[in-house]
Design a protein around this motif. Structure first.
Motif, PDB file in Angstrom:
ATOM      1  N   LEU A 171       0.838  -1.204   0.000  1.00  0.00           N
ATOM      2  CA  LEU A 171       0.000   0.000   0.000  1.00  0.00           C
ATOM      3  C   LEU A 171       0.868   1.246   0.000  1.00  0.00           C
ATOM      4  N   ARG A 172       1.902   1.276   0.810  1.00  0.00           N
ATOM      5  CA  ARG A 172       2.754   2.462   0.900  1.00  0.00           C
ATOM      6  C   ARG A 172       3.504   2.699  -0.405  1.00  0.00           C
ATOM      7  N   SER A 173       3.929   1.623  -1.064  1.00  0.00           N
ATOM      8  CA  SER A 173       4.609   1.767  -2.354  1.00  0.00           C
ATOM      9  C   SER A 173       3.645   2.312  -3.407  1.00  0.00           C
ATOM     10  N   TRP A 174       2.427   1.812  -3.414  1.00  0.00           N
ATOM     11  CA  TRP A 174       1.412   2.274  -4.366  1.00  0.00           C
ATOM     12  C   TRP A 174       1.102   3.752  -4.133  1.00  0.00           C
ATOM     13  N   LEU A 175       1.027   4.164  -2.877  1.00  0.00           N
ATOM     14  CA  LEU A 175       0.684   5.547  -2.554  1.00  0.00           C
ATOM     15  C   LEU A 175       1.774   6.523  -2.982  1.00  0.00           C
ATOM     16  N   ARG A 176       3.021   6.067  -2.984  1.00  0.00           N
ATOM     17  CA  ARG A 176       4.105   6.974  -3.377  1.00  0.00           C
ATOM     18  C   ARG A 176       3.930   7.451  -4.814  1.00  0.00           C
ATOM     19  N   THR A 177       3.485   6.579  -5.692  1.00  0.00           N
ATOM     20  CA  THR A 177       3.277   6.995  -7.081  1.00  0.00           C
ATOM     21  C   THR A 177       2.092   7.938  -7.195  1.00  0.00           C
ATOM     22  N   ARG A 178       1.054   7.731  -6.375  1.00  0.00           N
ATOM     23  CA  ARG A 178      -0.132   8.597  -6.440  1.00  0.00           C
ATOM     24  C   ARG A 178       0.150   9.968  -5.836  1.00  0.00           C
ATOM     25  N   ARG A 179       1.111  10.038  -4.955  1.00  0.00           N
ATOM     26  CA  ARG A 179       1.457  11.337  -4.369  1.00  0.00           C
ATOM     27  C   ARG A 179       1.905  12.311  -5.448  1.00  0.00           C
ATOM     28  N   GLU A 180       2.661  11.811  -6.414  1.00  0.00           N
ATOM     29  CA  GLU A 180       3.119  12.681  -7.491  1.00  0.00           C
ATOM     30  C   GLU A 180       1.938  13.201  -8.306  1.00  0.00           C
ATOM     31  N   ARG A 229      -3.148  20.414 -18.002  1.00  0.00           N
ATOM     32  CA  ARG A 229      -2.839  20.337 -19.426  1.00  0.00           C
ATOM     33  C   ARG A 229      -2.720  18.893 -19.910  1.00  0.00           C
ATOM     34  N   THR A 230      -3.230  17.964 -19.120  1.00  0.00           N
ATOM     35  CA  THR A 230      -3.145  16.546 -19.478  1.00  0.00           C
ATOM     36  C   THR A 230      -4.548  15.938 -19.436  1.00  0.00           C
ATOM     37  N   PRO A 231      -4.731  14.770 -20.074  1.00  0.00           N
ATOM     38  CA  PRO A 231      -6.023  14.079 -19.990  1.00  0.00           C
ATOM     39  C   PRO A 231      -6.181  13.278 -18.709  1.00  0.00           C
ATOM     40  N   LEU A 232      -5.178  13.319 -17.831  1.00  0.00           N
ATOM     41  CA  LEU A 232      -5.219  12.530 -16.608  1.00  0.00           C
ATOM     42  C   LEU A 232      -6.165  13.137 -15.593  1.00  0.00           C
ATOM     43  N   HIS A 233      -6.807  12.293 -14.798  1.00  0.00           N
ATOM     44  CA  HIS A 233      -7.615  12.776 -13.681  1.00  0.00           C
ATOM     45  C   HIS A 233      -6.872  12.486 -12.378  1.00  0.00           C
ATOM     46  N   PRO A 234      -7.123  13.257 -11.333  1.00  0.00           N
ATOM     47  CA  PRO A 234      -6.441  13.012 -10.061  1.00  0.00           C
ATOM     48  C   PRO A 234      -6.829  11.643  -9.513  1.00  0.00           C
ATOM     49  N   PRO A 235      -5.971  11.036  -8.685  1.00  0.00           N
ATOM     50  CA  PRO A 235      -6.336   9.766  -8.058  1.00  0.00           C
ATOM     51  C   PRO A 235      -7.588   9.925  -7.199  1.00  0.00           C
ATOM     52  N   ARG A 236      -8.493   8.952  -7.280  1.00  0.00           N
ATOM     53  CA  ARG A 236      -9.772   9.056  -6.577  1.00  0.00           C
ATOM     54  C   ARG A 236      -9.680   8.564  -5.139  1.00  0.00           C
ATOM     55  N   GLY A 237      -8.880   7.522  -4.901  1.00  0.00           N
ATOM     56  CA  GLY A 237      -8.771   7.033  -3.539  1.00  0.00           C
ATOM     57  C   GLY A 237      -8.694   5.524  -3.466  1.00  0.00           C
ATOM     58  N   VAL A 238      -8.717   5.015  -2.246  1.00  0.00           N
ATOM     59  CA  VAL A 238      -8.593   3.586  -2.005  1.00  0.00           C
ATOM     60  C   VAL A 238      -9.686   3.126  -1.051  1.00  0.00           C
ATOM     61  N   LEU A 277      -8.564  -1.519  -4.495  1.00  0.00           N
ATOM     62  CA  LEU A 277      -9.135  -2.172  -3.316  1.00  0.00           C
ATOM     63  C   LEU A 277      -8.022  -2.979  -2.657  1.00  0.00           C
ATOM     64  N   PHE A 278      -7.668  -2.600  -1.427  1.00  0.00           N
ATOM     65  CA  PHE A 278      -6.589  -3.263  -0.707  1.00  0.00           C
ATOM     66  C   PHE A 278      -7.148  -4.073   0.462  1.00  0.00           C
ATOM     67  N   PHE A 279      -6.543  -5.236   0.679  1.00  0.00           N
ATOM     68  CA  PHE A 279      -6.905  -6.058   1.827  1.00  0.00           C
ATOM     69  C   PHE A 279      -5.812  -5.933   2.889  1.00  0.00           C
ATOM     70  N   VAL A 280      -6.201  -5.508   4.082  1.00  0.00           N
ATOM     71  CA  VAL A 280      -5.268  -5.306   5.191  1.00  0.00           C
ATOM     72  C   VAL A 280      -5.366  -6.523   6.103  1.00  0.00           C
ATOM     73  N   ASP A 281      -4.351  -7.352   6.072  1.00  0.00           N
ATOM     74  CA  ASP A 281      -4.340  -8.599   6.829  1.00  0.00           C
ATOM     75  C   ASP A 281      -3.541  -8.416   8.118  1.00  0.00           C
ATOM     76  N   LEU A 282      -3.549  -9.459   8.957  1.00  0.00           N
ATOM     77  CA  LEU A 282      -2.697  -9.457  10.138  1.00  0.00           C
ATOM     78  C   LEU A 282      -1.240  -9.343   9.704  1.00  0.00           C
ATOM     79  N   ALA A 305      -9.055  -8.776  -3.394  1.00  0.00           N
ATOM     80  CA  ALA A 305      -8.371  -7.496  -3.176  1.00  0.00           C
ATOM     81  C   ALA A 305      -6.865  -7.692  -3.244  1.00  0.00           C
ATOM     82  N   VAL A 306      -6.161  -6.589  -3.465  1.00  0.00           N
ATOM     83  CA  VAL A 306      -4.700  -6.590  -3.467  1.00  0.00           C
ATOM     84  C   VAL A 306      -4.208  -6.576  -2.024  1.00  0.00           C
ATOM     85  N   PRO A 307      -3.298  -7.458  -1.655  1.00  0.00           N
ATOM     86  CA  PRO A 307      -2.767  -7.421  -0.282  1.00  0.00           C
ATOM     87  C   PRO A 307      -2.066  -6.092  -0.010  1.00  0.00           C
TER      88      PRO A 307
END
Length: 518
Positions: A244-253, A261-270, A392-397, A493-495
């Motif tokens: 999750l933390r690795s995935w979030l680093r890319t979305r921070r940018e 000026r791009t066709p991109l939309h901001p990240p919506r969330g998790v 969609l992330f799954f937060v396990d023990l 879900a993604v672990p």
């Protein structure tokens, strides 16, 4: 709604078409008047007059008074005689009262509009309120929205550049662009007030950009269902959840970049689902703290009203406000409790789900939503469809390595020390099946015991072992519930934690996959 350039173009076309009544709807009368003044400067063959209660009737360009009588009725009489005397005259009226209903004022104004129509004249009405239908049907209307990020960029640039050389200013393009995005959702005058307040301290540093969120928060105040969560030092620290933390680093940018000026939309969330106590709610605070964005909590309990239609209107108001305070992180805790109603609520739950999902799909503001859920079985299926949330992330023990990281984190936080390597290995074994909250609780209790006994030394190893061994974690008190949650999340879900080989390449090529940043 149109921005200032689009609205100006519409007003210009209405004037060329000689529409007798042009209604400019805006909560910023001075900005709307500037728009009309700019349009008037392009139409030099026409004459323009402007009336306000404070200054009376003036020539729009030179601001020269044309009447001693400052009353609205006096201005209307002058307009009527001017329309009859010559063609192509235009009158701008601001702050007009009693025109929302069928009143003597609205009827008088409608009569003057008809005279204007007979002589190629126009009345431009600037108002922030409703206009009587009988009057509005005589002309055309345009809504002037509050300034967008591009307009605010021009405002901020002009104000900052005006003070360069006078004050020490560190802001360049990136800081100005970020400031304009933070200020989006407020009026131009409010934005100027916030900026001049920053400048009043005698300098403008890069760190001052974050203070604009505080000013903006003060302007909006409290609203039903949306509350500001104040972040504390250390809220950005979280153990485990490496994927999750690795995935979030890319979305921070993406959330911090200029995407206009791009066709991109901001990240919506998790959407974070999983075992209780494993860091889902803490993740919302960590994301906001790490990204240096304000954190708001959407309180669904406050949204739900007892009357038909109240819940829907409150949710719309809260989500609209979230768009206005963007960029921000929006936290919805235990979302399933609000969106899992039964059949006895007159369809309120279904309408709330529809309204919520539509906003998730269509909102273009930089609102990053972090929704958490424990009872995953009750989540509506349409909430899980790709395109609503980014992932969609799954937060396990936590596994052994994650528990080691979490134990060290809470030892530093509560005991201001690191556990010895041999003790850490023992605690990792003793904490098998612990959630992150279980580890925090036991380390907090150790620190509390030391505080009560005024012990300044490091905690005794045997005491630490005993207190860890005395904890009965949630996974043991509710094994069936944990097993059910883990069975649901394994394939759906993604672990959020460390990915195994099986997680990276699902058996049979089915299931979710995630791209891991290097």
């Amino acid at each position: 709604m149109p921005n200032q350039a689009e609205a100006a173009d519409i007003v210009s076309r209405y004037l060329k078409a000689r529409v007798p009544l042009i209604v400019v709807r805006s909560i910023e009368s001075s900005r709307a008047l500037d728009l009309v003044r700019g349009v008037g400067q392009q139409a030099r063959a026409m004459s323009f007059y402007c009336h306000s209660r404070a200054r009376g009737l003036l020539e729009l360009s030179g601001q020269t008074p044309v009447l001693d009588d400052r009353s609205f009725v006096g201005a209307l009489d002058f307009a009527a005689s001017t329309f009859v005397a010559r063609n192509h005259a235009n009158f701008v009226f601001t702050d007009v009262e009693d025109i929302g209903d069928d009143t003597s004022t609205s009827r008088h104004l409608a009569e003057i509009v008809r005279i204007a129509e007979d002589h190629q004249g126009s009345i431009i009405l600037i108002t922030g309120g409703p206009v009587w239908t009988g009057l509005a049907r005589l002309g055309m209307a345009v809504d002037l929205d509050i300034p967008d990020a591009d307009e605010l960029y021009q405002v901020v640039t002009a104000l900052v550049d005006d003070h360069r050389g006078v004050l020490p200013i560190e802001w360049q393009h990136d800081e100005i662009r970020l400031a304009s995005e933070i200020l989006r959702g407020i009026t131009q005058s409010e934005a100027v007030n916030a900026l001049t307040t920053l400048l009043a301290k005698g300098s403008l540093t890069r760190e001052d950009v974050n203070e604009l969120s505080e000013f903006k928060d003060q302007m909006f105040g409290n609203i039903n269902g949306l509350e500001r969560v104040r972040l504390k030092e250390g809220d950005n620290e979280i153990g485990g959840l490496s994927t999750l933390r690795s995935w979030l680093r890319t979305r921070r940018e993406l959330i911090r970049s200029d995407l206009s000026r791009t066709p991109l939309h901001p990240p919506r969330g998790v959407l974070l689902v999983g075992v209780p106590g494993c860091g889902k709610s803490l993740s919302a605070k960590a994301i906001a703290s790490e990204w240096k964005l304000p954190l708001y909590r959407l309180d669904m309990a406050a949204i739900l009203g007892m009357y038909v239609g109240m819940s829907e209107s409150r949710l719309k108001e809260a989500l609209d406000m979230a768009d206005r305070v963007a960029p921000c992180v929006l936290w919805v805790d235990e979302i399933e409790k609000a969106l899992a109603g039964g059949g006895g609520d007159s369809g309120t739950t279904r309408r709330l789900i529809g309204q919520f999902l539509y906003w998730l799909q269509e909102s273009t503001s930089k609102v990053f939503m972090v929704a958490t859920a424990n009872d995953v079985s009750s989540l509506p299926p349409e909430l899980l469809r790709k395109g609503r949330f980014d992932e969609l992330f799954f937060v396990d023990l936590p596994d052994d390595e994650d528990r080691s990281e979490i134990i060290r984190l809470y030892f530093r936080k509560y005991l201001q020390t690191e556990p010895a390597p041999y003790l850490l290995d023992e605690l990792v074994d003793l904490s098998h099946g612990f959630a992150g909250s279980d580890i925090e609780s036991v380390v907090h209790d150790i620190a509390a015991e030391m505080f009560i006994h005024r012990s300044g030394a490091a905690p005794d190893d045997e005491v630490v072992r005993q207190m860890f061994g005395a904890i009965v974690p949630f996974s043991q008190t509710n094994p069936e519930e944990v097993a059910s949650i883990r069975a649901w999340g394994k394939d759906r879900a993604v672990p959020a934690g460390r990915l195994t080989r099986d997680d990276r390449v699902p058996a049979g090529g089915s299931g979710r996959r995630i791209f891991l940043a290097n």
